[in-house]
Each structure stands twice: as C-alpha cells, then as structure tokens.
Design a protein around this motif. Sequence first.
Motif, PDB file in Angstrom:
ATOM      1  N   CYS A  99       0.826  -1.215   0.000  1.00 48.90           N
ATOM      2  CA  CYS A  99       0.000   0.000   0.000  1.00 48.90           C
ATOM      3  C   CYS A  99       0.855   1.258   0.000  1.00 48.90           C
ATOM      4  N   PHE A 100       2.103   1.129   0.435  1.00 50.91           N
ATOM      5  CA  PHE A 100       3.017   2.269   0.511  1.00 50.91           C
ATOM      6  C   PHE A 100       4.160   2.130  -0.509  1.00 50.91           C
ATOM      7  N   ASP A 101       3.929   1.266  -1.499  1.00 47.01           N
ATOM      8  CA  ASP A 101       4.907   1.035  -2.581  1.00 47.01           C
ATOM      9  C   ASP A 101       6.249   0.552  -2.051  1.00 47.01           C
ATOM     10  N   VAL A 102       6.200  -0.242  -0.994  1.00 46.79           N
ATOM     11  CA  VAL A 102       7.403  -0.856  -0.436  1.00 46.79           C
ATOM     12  C   VAL A 102       7.443  -2.303  -0.897  1.00 46.79           C
ATOM     13  N   ASP A 103       8.479  -2.657  -1.622  1.00 43.76           N
ATOM     14  CA  ASP A 103       8.630  -4.010  -2.166  1.00 43.76           C
ATOM     15  C   ASP A 103       9.329  -4.881  -1.127  1.00 43.76           C
ATOM     16  N   ALA A 104       8.548  -5.375  -0.196  1.00 43.43           N
ATOM     17  CA  ALA A 104       9.082  -6.187   0.895  1.00 43.43           C
ATOM     18  C   ALA A 104       8.867  -7.663   0.596  1.00 43.43           C
ATOM     19  N   GLY A 105       9.612  -8.509   1.298  1.00 38.40           N
ATOM     20  CA  GLY A 105       9.472  -9.946   1.085  1.00 38.40           C
ATOM     21  C   GLY A 105      10.105 -10.731   2.202  1.00 38.40           C
ATOM     22  N   ARG A 106      10.265 -12.021   1.950  1.00 40.48           N
ATOM     23  CA  ARG A 106      10.872 -12.922   2.907  1.00 40.48           C
ATOM     24  C   ARG A 106      12.352 -13.094   2.598  1.00 40.48           C
ATOM     25  N   CYS A 107      13.078 -13.618   3.562  1.00 40.15           N
ATOM     26  CA  CYS A 107      14.484 -13.984   3.386  1.00 40.15           C
ATOM     27  C   CYS A 107      14.596 -15.461   3.731  1.00 40.15           C
ATOM     28  N   ALA A 108      15.082 -16.263   2.791  1.00 40.67           N
ATOM     29  CA  ALA A 108      15.117 -17.717   2.965  1.00 40.67           C
ATOM     30  C   ALA A 108      15.797 -18.110   4.271  1.00 40.67           C
ATOM     31  N   GLY A 109      15.106 -18.913   5.055  1.00 39.19           N
ATOM     32  CA  GLY A 109      15.660 -19.411   6.301  1.00 39.19           C
ATOM     33  C   GLY A 109      15.574 -18.445   7.463  1.00 39.19           C
ATOM     34  N   ARG A 110      14.996 -17.270   7.242  1.00 40.09           N
ATOM     35  CA  ARG A 110      14.910 -16.266   8.295  1.00 40.09           C
ATOM     36  C   ARG A 110      13.484 -15.738   8.412  1.00 40.09           C
ATOM     37  N   THR A 111      12.979 -15.706   9.618  1.00 33.04           N
ATOM     38  CA  THR A 111      11.633 -15.201   9.858  1.00 33.04           C
ATOM     39  C   THR A 111      11.631 -13.678   9.790  1.00 33.04           C
ATOM     40  N   GLY A 112      10.505 -13.096   9.384  1.00 28.95           N
ATOM     41  CA  GLY A 112      10.368 -11.649   9.376  1.00 28.95           C
ATOM     42  C   GLY A 112      10.149 -11.103   7.989  1.00 28.95           C
ATOM     43  N   ILE A 113      10.181  -9.777   7.906  1.00 29.56           N
ATOM     44  CA  ILE A 113       9.954  -9.060   6.653  1.00 29.56           C
ATOM     45  C   ILE A 113      11.200  -8.276   6.303  1.00 29.56           C
ATOM     46  N   TRP A 114      11.617  -8.393   5.051  1.00 26.40           N
ATOM     47  CA  TRP A 114      12.876  -7.836   4.592  1.00 26.40           C
ATOM     48  C   TRP A 114      12.676  -6.979   3.357  1.00 26.40           C
ATOM     49  N   VAL A 115      13.513  -5.970   3.239  1.00 22.49           N
ATOM     50  CA  VAL A 115      13.623  -5.185   2.008  1.00 22.49           C
ATOM     51  C   VAL A 115      15.078  -5.299   1.581  1.00 22.49           C
ATOM     52  N   GLY A 116      15.310  -6.144   0.590  1.00 25.65           N
ATOM     53  CA  GLY A 116      16.685  -6.473   0.256  1.00 25.65           C
ATOM     54  C   GLY A 116      17.321  -7.211   1.413  1.00 25.65           C
ATOM     55  N   ALA A 117      18.487  -6.729   1.852  1.00 24.31           N
ATOM     56  CA  ALA A 117      19.195  -7.364   2.968  1.00 24.31           C
ATOM     57  C   ALA A 117      18.858  -6.728   4.306  1.00 24.31           C
ATOM     58  N   GLN A 118      17.961  -5.754   4.320  1.00 24.03           N
ATOM     59  CA  GLN A 118      17.597  -5.053   5.551  1.00 24.03           C
ATOM     60  C   GLN A 118      16.293  -5.592   6.107  1.00 24.03           C
ATOM     61  N   LYS A 119      16.220  -5.665   7.427  1.00 27.06           N
ATOM     62  CA  LYS A 119      15.028  -6.195   8.079  1.00 27.06           C
ATOM     63  C   LYS A 119      14.101  -5.066   8.510  1.00 27.06           C
ATOM     64  N   LEU A 120      12.853  -5.166   8.088  1.00 26.24           N
ATOM     65  CA  LEU A 120      11.860  -4.126   8.353  1.00 26.24           C
ATOM     66  C   LEU A 120      10.896  -4.512   9.472  1.00 26.24           C
ATOM     67  N   ALA A 121      10.630  -5.793   9.623  1.00 19.14           N
ATOM     68  CA  ALA A 121       9.686  -6.246  10.658  1.00 19.14           C
ATOM     69  C   ALA A 121      10.151  -7.571  11.235  1.00 19.14           C
ATOM     70  N   SER A 122       9.932  -7.726  12.540  1.00 16.15           N
ATOM     71  CA  SER A 122      10.279  -8.959  13.250  1.00 16.15           C
ATOM     72  C   SER A 122       9.005  -9.654  13.701  1.00 16.15           C
ATOM     73  N   ILE A 123       9.074 -10.983  13.801  1.00 16.26           N
ATOM     74  CA  ILE A 123       7.918 -11.774  14.223  1.00 16.26           C
ATOM     75  C   ILE A 123       8.379 -12.806  15.251  1.00 16.26           C
ATOM     76  N   GLY A 124       7.674 -12.886  16.358  1.00 17.05           N
ATOM     77  CA  GLY A 124       7.933 -13.900  17.375  1.00 17.05           C
ATOM     78  C   GLY A 124       6.621 -14.293  18.024  1.00 17.05           C
ATOM     79  N   LEU A 125       6.277 -15.562  17.949  1.00 13.47           N
ATOM     80  CA  LEU A 125       4.960 -16.020  18.380  1.00 13.47           C
ATOM     81  C   LEU A 125       5.034 -16.917  19.610  1.00 13.47           C
ATOM     82  N   GLY A 126       3.926 -16.997  20.304  1.00 16.24           N
ATOM     83  CA  GLY A 126       3.722 -17.968  21.356  1.00 16.24           C
ATOM     84  C   GLY A 126       2.346 -18.586  21.175  1.00 16.24           C
TER      85      GLY A 126
END
Length: 227
Positions: free
Chosen positions: A122-149
Amino acid sequence: MTAVSDTFYTLRPGRISYRAGLALQEELLAPPGPATDLMLLLEHDPVITLGRAARDSHLLSSVEVLAQQGIDLCHAARGGDMTYHGPGQLVGYPLFNLDRRGRDLHLFLRNIEQALIDALQCFDVDAGRCAGRTGIWVGAQKLASIGLGVRRWWSWHGFALNIDIDLGGFNHIVPCGLTGVQMTSLAQLLPQAPTLAEVETAVITSFASTFNLEYAGSYERKLSTPA
C-alpha cells in the motif's frame, strides 16, 4: 454472509509498556478466552525483549547502560532471540484461534508474513521474505520482526513493524540473533513515513484478506490492565 466465528476485532490501547502489553494479553487469554479472533495494535515504551532462543552474548550493553537510556529489559515467552521495541514502531499481537486453523503454527507464521508484505505494498514498499529467516525484509535489511507464542491453541505475541522508530535502540543487541543484520524503517525507505494510523489501516485490511476474515471493528471489553 461471513459467520460470526470468521470475524476479528482490534483493540488499540495506544502506547503502553511491554509489561502492560503482556498483562493485557494474559487477561484477554484467561479462560474462557476471547469470543473471537482479536488483534492488539499498539506502540511500546523503549524495551529490549528476550525470546526463548535469546543468548546472553547477543545483549551488547549492560543493564545499567540501558537504564540510563530509559530502555527496559524483559523476558518473553515467545519464539526468537532479542529485539527492540520503541515509539514509532507498530506492534501487533494477533490473539487468533489456531485450533480451528489446523494447529499449524508454521502456516500461521507464514500468513502473518504475507499479510505484512501485502500491507506494505500500500506504501509502494517491495518487501518480502528472506530464505531461512523469519520476518519481513527489504533487500538485505530487516523491516519487521515476528515472534509467536501459543497458549491453549490461541496465538499470542506477534510482530513489530518499524515505521519511524529510532533505530539506534537496535545497537544494544544482535537483532534477532543475526550477526551483521541491518534494521530499517519506513522512514528510511520512503520520502515520508506513513502515519501509525495509516499503517494500522493497511495491516487490518491485509490481515482480513490473508486470513479470510471480516473486520468487525473495535473490541469492547472492560479491562483492568493499567497503561
């Protein structure tokens, strides 16, 4: 027509401490638990949280230094290592019924990632996943973290999306236990960061779509948890 069980609500208490956020989740999940899926959307006061996989070596500053800078330190019953929360970061705690979702925590986590990826479009940010790593990434930078219980097959804890947060807080830790990872924010990626309310709206819409739920508005319940 969407069934009542296929709705979700939001509860937005504003900016609260991490400990108050934990207490709020505990209260909401106390038996018999929520009547329907519910997502908390909020900001936290500055805090470093240590998940179940946290290593002492990943904390780079002493408790005394953190206290001098007004940063709390809390253990959390979630997956993952260490992360930082602070103002300018949208924290979401989806309290969702996993029992009726096949008790598939891996799929649930992947769906949260997809919902955040869709919201960022919605904000024209091309975000995605990084293989083997949880969270949201833009290139090699991490934009969002996820940790569940999970508690009695209700999810708790959740995600933290950096909007316009002081990224210096991450310098006190090895973020998510990933040496050399660089954190980023929408303020760094865009000419102007969207407001917290704008990101909340995008996240609500994307969660409704990803999880095939109808958004039913604000959750009404008298809560005893202090801010």
